[in-house]
Enzyme design. Structure first.
Site, PDB file in Angstrom:
ATOM      1  N   ALA A  27      -1.106  12.190  13.882  1.00 40.93           N
ATOM      2  CA  ALA A  27      -1.223  13.221  15.113  1.00 40.93           C
ATOM      3  C   ALA A  27      -1.472  12.887  16.170  1.00 40.93           C
ATOM      4  O   ALA A  27      -2.029  11.784  16.478  1.00 40.93           O
ATOM      5  CB  ALA A  27      -1.997  14.539  14.452  1.00 40.93           C
ATOM      6  N   MET A  28      -1.344  13.655  17.251  1.00 46.66           N
ATOM      7  CA  MET A  28      -1.918  13.131  18.747  1.00 46.66           C
ATOM      8  C   MET A  28      -2.367  14.580  19.461  1.00 46.66           C
ATOM      9  O   MET A  28      -1.589  15.609  19.677  1.00 46.66           O
ATOM     10  CB  MET A  28      -0.478  12.561  19.362  1.00 46.66           C
ATOM     11  CG  MET A  28      -0.759  12.245  20.933  1.00 46.66           C
ATOM     12  SD  MET A  28      -2.056  10.869  20.925  1.00 46.66           S
ATOM     13  CE  MET A  28      -2.918  11.402  22.511  1.00 46.66           C
ATOM     14  N   HIS A  81     -10.737  16.678  19.744  1.00 43.49           N
ATOM     15  CA  HIS A  81     -10.607  15.737  20.886  1.00 43.49           C
ATOM     16  C   HIS A  81     -10.136  16.414  22.319  1.00 43.49           C
ATOM     17  O   HIS A  81     -10.171  15.914  23.488  1.00 43.49           O
ATOM     18  CB  HIS A  81      -8.917  14.953  20.664  1.00 43.49           C
ATOM     19  CG  HIS A  81      -9.125  13.771  20.088  1.00 43.49           C
ATOM     20  ND1 HIS A  81      -9.883  12.682  20.379  1.00 43.49           N
ATOM     21  CD2 HIS A  81      -8.431  13.080  18.991  1.00 43.49           C
ATOM     22  CE1 HIS A  81      -9.819  11.668  19.529  1.00 43.49           C
ATOM     23  NE2 HIS A  81      -8.704  11.973  18.746  1.00 43.49           N
ATOM     24  N   ASN A 112      -2.623  15.497  22.730  1.00 43.92           N
ATOM     25  CA  ASN A 112      -2.165  15.890  24.112  1.00 43.92           C
ATOM     26  C   ASN A 112      -2.966  17.045  24.243  1.00 43.92           C
ATOM     27  O   ASN A 112      -2.816  18.123  23.818  1.00 43.92           O
ATOM     28  CB  ASN A 112      -0.692  16.148  24.039  1.00 43.92           C
ATOM     29  CG  ASN A 112      -0.105  14.923  23.413  1.00 43.92           C
ATOM     30  OD1 ASN A 112      -0.145  13.810  23.714  1.00 43.92           O
ATOM     31  ND2 ASN A 112       0.830  15.169  22.076  1.00 43.92           N
ATOM     32  N   GLU A 115      -7.907  16.816  15.914  1.00 44.24           N
ATOM     33  CA  GLU A 115      -7.277  16.759  17.279  1.00 44.24           C
ATOM     34  C   GLU A 115      -7.844  17.941  18.137  1.00 44.24           C
ATOM     35  O   GLU A 115      -7.833  17.766  19.425  1.00 44.24           O
ATOM     36  CB  GLU A 115      -5.691  17.167  17.065  1.00 44.24           C
ATOM     37  CG  GLU A 115      -4.865  16.330  16.263  1.00 44.24           C
ATOM     38  CD  GLU A 115      -5.294  14.572  16.565  1.00 44.24           C
ATOM     39  OE1 GLU A 115      -5.292  14.434  17.732  1.00 44.24           O
ATOM     40  OE2 GLU A 115      -5.000  13.849  15.537  1.00 44.24           O
TER      41      GLU A 115
HETATM   42 ZN   LIG Z   1      -7.857  10.980  17.260  1.00 44.32          ZN
END
Ligand SMILES: [Zn+2]
Length: 1007
Positions: free
Chosen positions: A396-397, A435, A399, A432
């Site tokens: 996963a990312m 983050h 953004n 995520e």
């Molecule tokens: Zn990460």
């Protein structure tokens, strides 16, 4: 970013920065490797030209004229080229020169979907340029995906942040264009040379707009999607299998924003982004911020969306998704938070998967509440989208405001997924979301501190789960096997790397998303939190809050975090956090402690580096590192002490008051008793025996779960390197047959140990049969009585019970457990026509078992499930199972599915990992990997193929294989140097085990 669940190793290839020359291609000069430069390509072209020209007399006479002209032209060109070369040599660093600071990007991307799959873009970068002696600007843009069409640098009298993007809205008179542009393939940037740049800058102040128009493609020249930059993903419409559906999506971390936009692609160059996207009007568009204006052009069948301007953020966090998905929304719950506005939270997925979004939406909602409280900072953006992407290289990312996921890491169905899938989705979603603060709001200055993002997000995701999902599973226990143990395992390799690293090559950066960064990184934070919270309650949390507040919308380095945490314990002179933690981030490997009883309830505790004997080591290997370590000890009467060791050894006098009435001779201590320390513990035989006696007596009464987990894992690790004989480890695990061991994490360790020995012994050693009997005894007497074979919808099994059951069924074939095999086969026979009724928590072992014990019919039945199910987790279970047949023809068939596109490139790793475990598929798959090296390289992200090699190497044990690997993986078949070193090291290790440990074990077994 959350990495996928496999072991990754770092690229340690050393790049000699001086090893560069340049080639001239039209107006461009590109640096290249010296070896390439010395190739004979140009010479032979000249030779061919000469041979052609001297074929006839006429040509010979022409030749003289031609040669003279050539000489003149050559002289002029060479003198110009020398000038350009001398300009180019000025700059070749991986980092940008720093004289250009982007303030705001205005970008418009026009994306064409089927059948063209390409895009046009215009980007206007508002820049603060410091006038200096250079006459060039360096900007990232990947030549392999982007063609730059026009470039203009324009003076901006007044900076206007709301100015809309338009490639022709500037006055040509006030602009300059580059006289030359030079591309660096190593660093994927252009050096734009401008005539009289300094004069232009001096005259016009410091703020400029750089206009660049460009075009690119969503697929490469072969029509393949690379899963990097702005790329194409596709999926089948389940109601009409012949119809493909498409989406365009970005994945930029770490260094791939430059594949989609010309930009200044470094994490510390934060800027505001205003984004327009044009796309066919049967698609929708998402970006980091909410849509501000949507315009339909009915004639051109296009829609243009302008998104709100982002706060200052790094380029790797920009995201665009153009899709035809459906969605489900909720809001971040901010009840009781004064002045907080409501923030929509939306999960997007393909229409047919919409019944699997509820859990992640709920998990996201709970995670936001947890993190807003923990960090004491509200999530700063006005919306959050989570999108399930059918083709996605990572897990996963994160953004900013638009998180993207591999489908299996976002979607959960209570009908077709199991408890482990659910735990993984919870972990990735909360990772995520963590983050958004740690990574997006505060970002590392440079990639050497990547671990700050990843180690922290991993650590925080478990903290969040422990709070919000405590009724479902114990995240502290799961952390031990999913993070700390893999971190210790990878870091035991002599070719491990340090957490903080000085990367000199973009490939190095890409390869650094590995277990050292995530797992060792998160584990040392667990240790640090335990350490400083003992000094002052909540010191860790308070330090983090101050750190995030101080560096919000900016960048920080590892040391900035240490300083804030050190402040939170009032700079305690005993515990100098920056000094202590720098050892953990800059030394490769980790320590072990040895505890010796020296009589009179006293002990000597000695530290040394945990090392594998008899394997090749890198030249800079330091076996004498000393760490500052916290050591929590508990004695047999449950007295505890917090000790610290900062040199080679210390002496420790135990509690004299043996309150529990045990005679002094029976007392012992147990170290790392809360399992937060990132080290291993070895005991002398007298202490070891006392611990084993207590385990045999009553394991759960005398030791906590975390203590048994650490003990089992250390025992397994020490037996692997020969510090404890394998027979002793085997005998110790017999405790489970006399005293109940109910925890699945401990059992995962024991089963891993049994499989490891099994794999080593299976082909060569005559005591294999005796070994299997012992392993079966532990399994049948210790584990089987804890398992409920049949479960119905009325049974409410705990996560622990379900995991125990799944672990047991997964060993059916390797340990030949006939009763369970028959049981699985019966479930299969009962559900041949109703596969959707198979309990997902044992579906993976069931698929594997019927394929291993069946033939073509069973294989085809599972292939059919792989190709036709809409249940994501069932498809993964089926893919792993079809990687595991015994029949060579069927193994070849699965491998062929990689070549003909039936298996997505994002899933190649699963096939190779499964086949590397299988004694039947291993050799065939290995040869397939070598035979199809180029195809697999092109369809894998950089560095992946090196990991595939290490999967196979971990099961190899012969010099012939080392020779083959050394011979094959040369410049013609490149893999990262560290993958090569790790592969050879693990084969050497397996050979050593057979030579040194197997005889001792066989002696014991044959008695
Ligand atoms: Zn990460």
């Amino acid at each position: 970013m959350r990495n996928i669940k496999h072991i990754q190793l770092k690229d340690m290839e050393e790049i000699d920065e001086n090893d560069e020359e340049f080639e001239i291609d039209g107006d461009d000069i590109r640096p290249r490797k010296k070896s390439e430069f010395q190739s004979t390509q140009n010479k032979s072209t000249f030779k061919r030209l000469f041979e052609y020209l001297t074929e006839t007399n006429f040509k010979k006479s022409l030749l003289i004229i031609a040669f003279c002209s050539f000489f003149i032209i050559f002289t002029i060109t060479a003198s110009l080229a020398t000038k350009v070369i001398s300009e180019q040599i000025i700059y070749s660093n991986i980092k940008l020169p720093g004289n250009v600071i982007p303030i705001h990007y205005f970008t418009h991307v026009d994306i064409r979907m089927e059948p063209k799959f390409n895009f046009n873009g215009t980007i206007v970068s508002t820049l603060n340029i410091t006038s200096d002696k250079n006459d060039f600007i360096v900007i990232h843009a990947d030549e392999s995906t982007l063609s730059l069409n026009s470039i203009h640098l324009v003076s901006v009298p007044k900076y206007n942040s709301s100015k809309p993007v338009n490639s022709t809205d500037f006055d040509l008179e006030s602009s300059i264009t580059p006289t030359n542009k030079v591309y660096s393939p190593e660093n994927s940037y252009y050096i734009l040379f401008f005539k009289d740049l300094k004069k232009f800058l001096d005259k016009n102040g410091s703020i400029f707009n750089l206009y660049i128009s460009y075009n690119g493609s969503l697929v490469d020249s072969e029509g393949t999607s690379t899963l990097r930059g702005l790329y194409l993903s596709s999926y089948k419409n389940p109601s009409n299998h012949s119809e493909s559906k498409y989406l365009a999506v970005t994945q930029f971390e770490p260094v791939d924003a430059r594949l989609s936009f010309p930009c200044f692609d470094e994490p510390s160059l934060k800027a505001n982004w205003t984004i327009w996207i044009t796309h066919p009007n049967n698609y929708k568009a998402l970006s980091n911020m909410p849509a501000y204006l949507v315009e339909d052009n009915k004639v051109a069948h296009k829609t243009t969306t302008r998104f709100d301007t982002t706060p200052k953020m790094s380029s790797y966090l920009v995201c665009i998704v153009v899709h035809q998905f459906s969605s489900k929304s909720d809001f971040i719950d901010r009840r009781g938070k004064e002045g907080a506005t409501s923030v929509p939270l939306t999960v997007w997925a393909a229409d047919h998967l919409m019944d699997t979004v509820d859990f992640s939406l709920d998990m996201a909602k709970k995670s936001f509440v947890f993190f807003e409280d923990y960090f004491d900072i509200l999530y700063p953006l006005p919306k959050m989208d989570l999108v399930a992407i059918p083709d996605f290289a990572a897990g996963a990312m994160e953004n900013f405001g638009l998180m993207t996921f591999r489908e299996s890491d976002l979607l959960y169905s209570n009908k077709t997924s199991d408890q482990e899938n659910k735990q993984r989705v919870a972990e990735v979603v909360s990772h995520e979301i963590a983050h958004q603060w740690f990574g997006d709001l505060v970002t590392m200055k440079w990639w050497n501190d990547l671990w700050l993002n990843e180690g922290f997000a991993t650590f925080m995701s478990y903290k969040c789960m422990q709070k919000v999902l405590i009724d479902e599973f114990d995240s502290e226990e799961i952390f031990q096997y999913s993070s700390k143990q893999p971190g210790l395992d990878i870091d035991a390799s002599p070719f491990t790397h340090t957490i903080s690293n000085n990367y000199t090559d973009p490939l190095d950066i890409m390869a650094s998303f590995d277990s050292v960064t995530y797992d060792k990184g998160s584990s040392i934070l667990l240790m640090l939190e335990a350490m400083i919270d003992r000094v002052k309650e909540n010191a860790f949390r308070d330090g983090i809050r101050n750190y995030l507040k101080k560096y919000a919308y900016g960048n920080a380095e590892t040391n900035d975090l240490w300083e804030m945490l050190y402040d939170s314990i009032a700079r305690d002179p005993i515990m100098v956090i920056p000094d202590i933690m720098n050892q953990w981030t800059t030394y490769p490997g980790f320590p072990q402690i040895k505890i010796d009883s020296i009589g009179n309830n006293s002990y000597r505790i000695t530290q040394s580096k945990f090392t594998q004997p008899n394997t090749t080591r890198p030249s800079d290997f330091n076996a004498n590192s000393i760490w500052w370590m916290p050591i929590k000890v508990i004695d047999n009467c449950e007295n505890t002490d917090d000790l610290y060791i900062s040199n080679k050894s210390i002496q420790y006098k135990g509690w004299s008051d043996q309150a529990c009435g045990t005679p002094a001779k029976d007392s012992f201590i147990f170290a790392n008793s809360d399992a937060t320390g990132f080290y291993r513990t070895l005991y002398d035989s007298s202490i070891f025996d006392k611990i084993v006696n207590r385990l045999n007596e009553n394991a759960t009464e005398h030791f906590t779960t975390l203590q048994r987990i650490s003990f089992a894992d250390d025992l397994y690790a020490f037996s692997k390197i020969g510090a404890i004989p394998t027979s002793v480890a085997l005998k110790t695990f017999y405790y489970t047959t006399v005293s109940v061991e109910p925890n699945f994490v401990v059992w995962k360790d024991i089963l891993s140990f049994l499989s490891f020995v099994h794999n080593r012994l299976e082909t060569v050693v005559p005591c294999y049969i005796q070994y299997i009997k012992k392993a079966q005894y532990i399994f049948n007497k210790g584990l089987l009585p804890l398992i409920k074979l049949n479960i119905t919808s009325d049974d409410e099994l705990s996560y622990n019970q379900l995991e125990l059951r799944k672990s047991a069924f997964s060993k059916v074939n390797s340990l030949s457990i006939t009763s369970l095999r028959i049981h699985l086969n019966q479930i299969y026979l009962d559900n041949i026509d109703t596969p959707e009724n198979i309990d997902p928590s044992i579906r993976a072992p069931l698929f594997s078992s019927i394929i291993q014990n069946g033939d073509i019919e069973e294989y085809e039945w599972v292939v059919n499930r792989f190709e036709n199910t809409n249940a994501i987790n069932e498809r993964i279970d089926a893919l792993k199972a079809i990687s595991n047949p015994k029949n060579p023809q069927l193994i070849r068939n699965t491998l062929k599915m990689l070549l003909d596109g039936k298996i997505k490139s994002q899933d190649f790793y699963m096939v190779f990992l499964e086949m590397s475990y299988s004694p039947f598929a291993r050799e065939l798959a290995w040869n397939f990997l070598l035979d199809n090296f180029n195809f697999i390289s092109e369809n894998s992200t950089p560095g992946d193929i090196g990991k595939y090699v290490t999967y196979f190497a971990s099961s190899m044990d012969s010099q012939a294989k080392i020779d083959q690997i050394k011979q094959f993986f040369t410049d013609a078949h490149p893999i990262p140097a560290s993958s090569l070193a790790n592969a050879i090291s693990s084969i050497q290790y397996n050979m050593n085990w057979l030579k040194n440990q197997a005889p001792e074990l066989c002696n014991f077994l044959n008695k």
